[in-house]
Motif scaffolding. Structure first.
Motif: not given
Length: 217
Positions: A105-106, A108-110, A112-113, A150-151, A154, A188
């Motif tokens: 999850a980390a 995936s968040s990276c 997305r960022m 990936n979604t 998240l 999103d």
């Protein structure tokens, strides 16, 4: 003969003087109107020049601000990814397996960022006229599956995300990174605003005319 006529017929001279006076006044009025119009036009041009310079300054300021934001975001983003790699090396396999979902999850968040940062840069390039398409031939079906995976990571199960895809789809020629960012941006809003427990479907299908249609429902 003309002078004699003027001496005998005074009204002709008066009429000529009246006509001449009228035309001189009319010419003066037109000249004043022209001067007023020229002055107004000059003021408008000056105002446009001022507005243009202000717009250029604002554009330059926004570009500098975007560059600073991108720079400031990339540093902590790199630190988070480095911390995750450090954890992978330092934790035992059992601990890694136990926390795999959290670590993923980390990442995936990276990701997305990073996608948001790239979008900011892309907007700046488009406004500057420097945007260039990087075309490649890729598997859109696999891209959609990866994006959905990936979604889901998240989303943490808050909303159910399904894919509706045929067994095979022809490859597409496009800018892969932009297509991925586009689909992620389309997801999103429904991800953030769909009530808990409801579902979203990401689908793709082949259309007449050799087109692929992607939809978010």
């Amino acid at each position: 003969g003309f002078r004699t006529l003027l001496g005998e017929q005074n009204f002709i001279g008066y009429s000529m003087l009246e006509t001449l006076s009228h035309r001189l006044r009319q010419s003066d009025e037109e000249r004043r109107d022209t001067q007023v119009a020229e002055q107004a036009l000059a003021e408008q041009v000056s105002q446009l020049e001022t507005d243009k310079n202000t717009l250029l300054q604002l554009t330059r300021l926004r570009q500098e601000t975007t560059d600073l934001i991108v720079h400031d975001l990339r540093n902590p983003l790199g630190a988070v990814l480095m911390a995750r790699r450090t954890l992978e090396f330092s934790l035992s396999q059992e601990e890694l397996d136990h926390n795999r979902e959290l670590l993923n999850a980390a990442v995936s968040s990276c990701t997305r960022m990073q996608r948001l940062i790239d979008s900011m840069l892309e907007v700046a390039r488009m406004e500057a006229g420097d945007a260039v398409l990087v075309l490649s031939n890729f598997d859109l079906r696999q891209l959609i599956l990866d994006l959905a995976h990936n979604t889901r990571m998240l989303n943490q199960g808050r909303v159910e995300l399904f894919t509706d895809l045929p067994a095979s789809l022809p490859h597409v020629t496009a800018d892969r990174d932009r297509i991925e960012r586009l689909l992620a941006n389309l997801l999103d809003n429904p991800i953030n605003h769909t009530p808990i427990g409801k579902q979203i479907t990401l689908a793709a299908s082949l259309q007449p005319g050799n087109f692929l249609r992607v939809s978010v429902t």
